[in-house]
Enzyme design. Structure first.
Site, mmCIF file in Angstrom:
data_model
loop_
_atom_site.group_PDB
_atom_site.id
_atom_site.type_symbol
_atom_site.label_atom_id
_atom_site.label_comp_id
_atom_site.label_asym_id
_atom_site.label_seq_id
_atom_site.Cartn_x
_atom_site.Cartn_y
_atom_site.Cartn_z
ATOM 1 C CG ASP A 25 -2.094 0.883 1.096
ATOM 2 O OD1 ASP A 25 -2.284 1.466 0.009
ATOM 3 O OD2 ASP A 25 -2.848 1.014 2.077
ATOM 4 C CG HIS A 42 -0.083 1.725 -9.302
ATOM 5 N ND1 HIS A 42 -0.270 1.439 -7.967
ATOM 6 C CD2 HIS A 42 -1.202 2.400 -9.696
ATOM 7 C CE1 HIS A 42 -1.454 1.909 -7.570
ATOM 8 N NE2 HIS A 42 -2.026 2.497 -8.603
ATOM 9 C CG LEU A 136 10.005 -16.406 -3.626
ATOM 10 C CD1 LEU A 136 9.941 -16.476 -2.103
ATOM 11 C CD2 LEU A 136 10.270 -14.966 -4.048
#
Ligand code: FPP
Length: 250
Positions: A25, A42, A136
Site C-alpha cells: 500500500d 504503481h 521462491l
C-alpha cells in the site's frame, strides 16, 4: 556487503518466515508527494516487488504472496485500472522471463474470469513456464478477496455433495492449498487493516504494519520487518513455558 546479504547472514534460516504475505500500500501517495501521476507509484511499486523477490529468495523465504489487485479495486478510476492491467500484462510478458531464469515459480490467485483474454492467457503461460522451478514461489493475488476465496471453497465442497466439512476439507479447496499458512504479514502505507486478504490462512500470521510507503520499502525495511518477526513468540495457543527454549522470548 549488500543489505540483502545482511538479511541472510544476521538472521539464521530457522528464523526466516517460510511464507510472507504483503499488502503493498502507498503507491498513490508516494507519487503524489513527488507531483507525479498516481500510476507512477504503481510502476515504481513493481520494481520494488522485483527487489522483494530477490531479497526473499536470498534469505530463504519459500513463498511470497502479494495483494496486487483486490475485488474492490475495480472501483478505481478507469484510467488507473487500465494502467494496472497494462502493468500486469507487461510483467507477465517480460519480467516472467527473468523470474524463470532465476528459478522462481509464479502463481496467480483470484477470479481470473474478469481479466482480458490476453491477461488470462499470459497468466496460464507464466504459470506453465515456471511450474517446475524450485525457488521462491511468488503468488500474485489479483481480483482476489479473502471472503471470495472461502466462499468459492465452500461452494466447491457443496458441489461435491459434502454435508459436513472439516478445516482440512476447506483448506484444500482454497487458493494455494499446498503453501504453508503465512508466517508474516506485512502491510506498508500506514493502514492497520487486513483488508480481506487471505482471511482463513492468516489465522496465526504475525502482523507487521509500517508507515513506509510501498515504493520506499527497500532492503533495509525488509530487514526491519524480518527482524521484528524473529522477536515474536509464536505460541499457537500454548503457554510460553511449553515452547522449546530457543523459541521462548524473555
Ligand atoms: C495500493 O496502493 C496498491 C495497489 C492497489 C496496486 C499494487 C500494484 C503494484 C505494486 C504493482 C505491481 C504488481 C503487479 C503484479 C503488476 P494505493 O494505490 O492504494 O496507494 P495509496 O493508498 O497511497 O493511494
Amino acid at each position: 556487503m549488500t543489505r540483502a546479504s545482511s538479511t541472510q547472514s544476521i538472521l539464521p534460516r530457522t528464523q526466516i518466515p517460510r511464507h510472507v504475505a504483503v499488502i503493498m500500500d502507498g503507491n498513490g501517495r508516494w507519487a503524489k508527494k513527488r507531483f507525479l501521476p498516481r500510476v507512477m507509484g504503481h510502476k515504481r511499486g513493481l520494481d520494488v516487488l522485483e527487489n522483494m523477490c530477490r531479497v526473499c529468495s536470498q534469505a530463504g523465504v519459500e513463498y511470497l504472496t502479494v495483494f496486487a489487485f483486490s475485488t474492490e479495486n475495480w472501483r478505481r478510476p478507469a484510467d488507473e485500472v487500465s494502467f494496472l492491467m497494462g502493468l500486469f500484462l507487461s510483467a507477465l510478458q517480460k519480467k516472467v522471463i527473468k523470474m524463470h531464469e532465476n528459478g522462481l515459480r509464479l502463481k496467480v490467485i483470484g477470479n481470473r474470469s474478469r481479466f482480458a483474454p490476453e491477461i488470462q492467457q499470459g497468466i496460464l503461460q507464466a504459470e506453465e513456464l515456471t511450474q517446475n522451478n524450485q525457488g521462491l514461489t511468488l503468488t500474485i493475488a489479483a481480483d482476489y478477496g479473502g471472503r471470495w476465496d472461502i466462499l468459492q471453497a465452500a461452494n466447491a465442497l457443496i458441489a461435491e455433495g459434502k454435508t459436513h466439512i472439516s478445516e482440512d476439507d476447506l483448506t484444500q479447496k482454497l487458493m494455494l492449498p499446498d503453501a504453508p499458512e503465512p508466517d508474516l504479514f506485512i502491510r506498508t502505507g500506514g493502514e492497520t487493516r487486513i483488508s480481506n486478504f487471505m482471511l482463513w490462512q492468516m489465522a496465526y500470521a504475525e502482523l507487521y504494519f509500517t508507515d513506509v510507503l510501498w515504493p520506499d520499502f527497500n532492503d533495509e525495511e525488509i530487514h526491519r520487518a524480518f527482524t521484528s518477526f524473529t522477536q515474536r513468540e509464536r505460541r499457537f495457543g500454548r503457554t510460553s513455558e511449553q515452547l522449546p527454549i530457543e523459541q521462548q522470548r524473555p
